[in-house]
Design a protein around this motif. Sequence first.
Motif, short mmCIF file in Angstrom:
data_model
loop_
_atom_site.label_atom_id
_atom_site.label_comp_id
_atom_site.label_asym_id
_atom_site.label_seq_id
_atom_site.Cartn_x
_atom_site.Cartn_y
_atom_site.Cartn_z
N ILE A 119 0.82 -1.21 0.00
CA ILE A 119 0.00 0.00 0.00
C ILE A 119 0.85 1.25 0.00
O ILE A 119 0.43 2.31 -0.49
CB ILE A 119 -0.95 -0.02 1.22
N THR A 120 2.07 1.17 0.54
CA THR A 120 2.96 2.34 0.54
C THR A 120 3.30 2.78 -0.87
O THR A 120 3.40 3.97 -1.16
CB THR A 120 4.24 2.02 1.32
N PHE A 121 3.47 1.81 -1.77
CA PHE A 121 3.77 2.15 -3.17
C PHE A 121 2.64 2.95 -3.79
O PHE A 121 2.86 3.94 -4.49
CB PHE A 121 4.02 0.87 -3.96
N PHE A 122 1.40 2.54 -3.53
CA PHE A 122 0.26 3.23 -4.12
C PHE A 122 0.09 4.62 -3.51
O PHE A 122 -0.28 5.58 -4.20
CB PHE A 122 -1.01 2.40 -3.93
N ARG A 123 0.36 4.76 -2.20
CA ARG A 123 0.29 6.08 -1.59
C ARG A 123 1.30 7.02 -2.24
O ARG A 123 0.99 8.18 -2.54
CB ARG A 123 0.55 5.97 -0.09
N SER A 124 2.51 6.53 -2.45
CA SER A 124 3.54 7.36 -3.09
C SER A 124 3.17 7.69 -4.53
O SER A 124 3.39 8.80 -5.01
CB SER A 124 4.89 6.64 -3.03
N ALA A 125 2.61 6.71 -5.23
CA ALA A 125 2.23 6.93 -6.63
C ALA A 125 1.13 7.98 -6.75
O ALA A 125 1.17 8.83 -7.64
CB ALA A 125 1.78 5.62 -7.26
N PHE A 126 0.16 7.93 -5.85
CA PHE A 126 -0.93 8.91 -5.91
C PHE A 126 -0.44 10.31 -5.52
O PHE A 126 -1.02 11.31 -5.96
CB PHE A 126 -2.08 8.49 -4.98
N TYR A 127 0.61 10.38 -4.72
CA TYR A 127 1.10 11.69 -4.28
C TYR A 127 2.14 12.28 -5.23
O TYR A 127 2.44 13.47 -5.16
CB TYR A 127 1.71 11.58 -2.87
N THR A 128 2.66 11.49 -6.14
CA THR A 128 3.71 11.96 -7.04
C THR A 128 3.30 13.17 -7.87
O THR A 128 4.09 14.11 -8.03
CB THR A 128 4.15 10.81 -7.98
N PRO A 129 2.09 13.24 -8.43
CA PRO A 129 1.72 14.45 -9.21
C PRO A 129 1.77 15.73 -8.40
O PRO A 129 1.94 16.81 -8.98
CB PRO A 129 0.30 14.15 -9.67
N VAL A 130 1.62 15.64 -7.08
CA VAL A 130 1.64 16.85 -6.26
C VAL A 130 3.01 17.50 -6.28
O VAL A 130 3.13 18.74 -6.37
CB VAL A 130 1.20 16.53 -4.81
N VAL A 131 4.06 16.69 -6.19
CA VAL A 131 5.42 17.23 -6.13
C VAL A 131 5.99 17.49 -7.52
O VAL A 131 7.05 18.10 -7.64
CB VAL A 131 6.34 16.27 -5.34
N ALA A 132 5.32 17.03 -8.55
CA ALA A 132 5.80 17.28 -9.91
C ALA A 132 5.53 18.72 -10.31
O ALA A 132 4.56 19.34 -9.87
CB ALA A 132 5.12 16.32 -10.89
N SER A 133 6.38 19.27 -11.14
CA SER A 133 6.21 20.64 -11.62
C SER A 133 4.96 20.75 -12.48
O SER A 133 4.68 19.89 -13.31
CB SER A 133 7.44 21.06 -12.42
N ILE A 134 4.21 21.83 -12.28
CA ILE A 134 2.98 22.02 -13.04
C ILE A 134 3.30 22.20 -14.52
O ILE A 134 2.52 21.81 -15.39
CB ILE A 134 2.19 23.22 -12.49
N VAL A 135 4.46 22.77 -14.83
CA VAL A 135 4.84 22.93 -16.24
C VAL A 135 5.07 21.57 -16.88
O VAL A 135 4.60 21.30 -17.99
CB VAL A 135 6.08 23.82 -16.35
N VAL A 136 5.78 20.70 -16.17
CA VAL A 136 6.04 19.36 -16.70
C VAL A 136 4.73 18.59 -16.85
O VAL A 136 4.48 17.95 -17.88
CB VAL A 136 7.02 18.61 -15.78
#
Length: 331
Positions: A140-157
């Motif tokens: 479940i930790t992998f899925f939590r990290s995967a769902f949170y990844t777009p938050v830390v990604a640059s909005i331009v990218v």
Amino acid sequence: MKTPLVKSATASPPMRDSGTAVPAARGARPGDRRSGRGPGHRIRRHLPSSPWLFAAPGLLVVGTFSLFPFFSTLVNAFTDRRTLMPGKFVGLANFQELIHDEMFWIGLRNSTLYVFGVVPALVLLPLLLAMLVQRNIPGITFFRSAFYTPVVASIVVVGLIWVWMLDDRGLINAVLEAVGIGRVGFLSDQWLLLLSAMTVTVWKGLGYYMIIYLAALANVPRELHEAASVDGAGAVRRFFTVTVPAVRSTMVLVGALASVAAFKAFSEVYLMAGPSGGPAGEDTTLVMLVQRVGTGLTGRVGYASAISVVIFVVTVALMLLVLRADRKEDA
């Protein structure tokens, strides 16, 4: 023989003279009450000024980058200032011009639609996602990290990735054409472009609000769910009778934050629609209009400031409406 003098154990202490200081008792510590002075005395002596010295760096940053621009914008809204020209006071002329500006009403329409399209999804979907990932199961930790990844990604990218996917020759249109549906103008149609930008906003904000809901769900007593299960309530009924009332205050908070962020949407629409704001500028938002009008060597800073004041007033009104609705439900 002379008898030695023996001091009595109960002898009284020496008398204090009016002009002679009595030394501190032997063994008295700096913080002892008998010494009269200590750490407590030094703290009381410096208390009025010390907190301001510690807060000064933070106050300086807030004043420089928040308060000064805010009051400067408020003043410029009543002037005809341009980028390279100091303006003069014009009163409410900028706000009167807003009433007759067609682009202003287009931007207000799109920003309002953005709120109604994004906020309900960002209030409900992260809650459902948090309920799925709160279970302690393997991986479940992998899925939590995967769902949170777009938050830390640059909005331009993130925006560029979605543009490449939604382009007429992008991945999604290639898949649609392969299954026989045909190409869809996600970035060329006025309403589909706005809907695509909303989708990107929701996709990027899911993980952020999911974390907020996870913290709220951790405080929901398990006994409430167990009691509801004993009474025969299913998963859907427990969601509406136990989970939603327990996290209602968090839902109000998420709704307020999402409303303000959605009304000030800029990056997603700008990256997908371009500086022109889509076909004939029909997808322009209010923040995009501020950027278009107020930048450049001949930018109308006063007029852009007036639009910014309108955005500020509307966002404050949105937060007050959400808080008032919450208070009515509590009553």
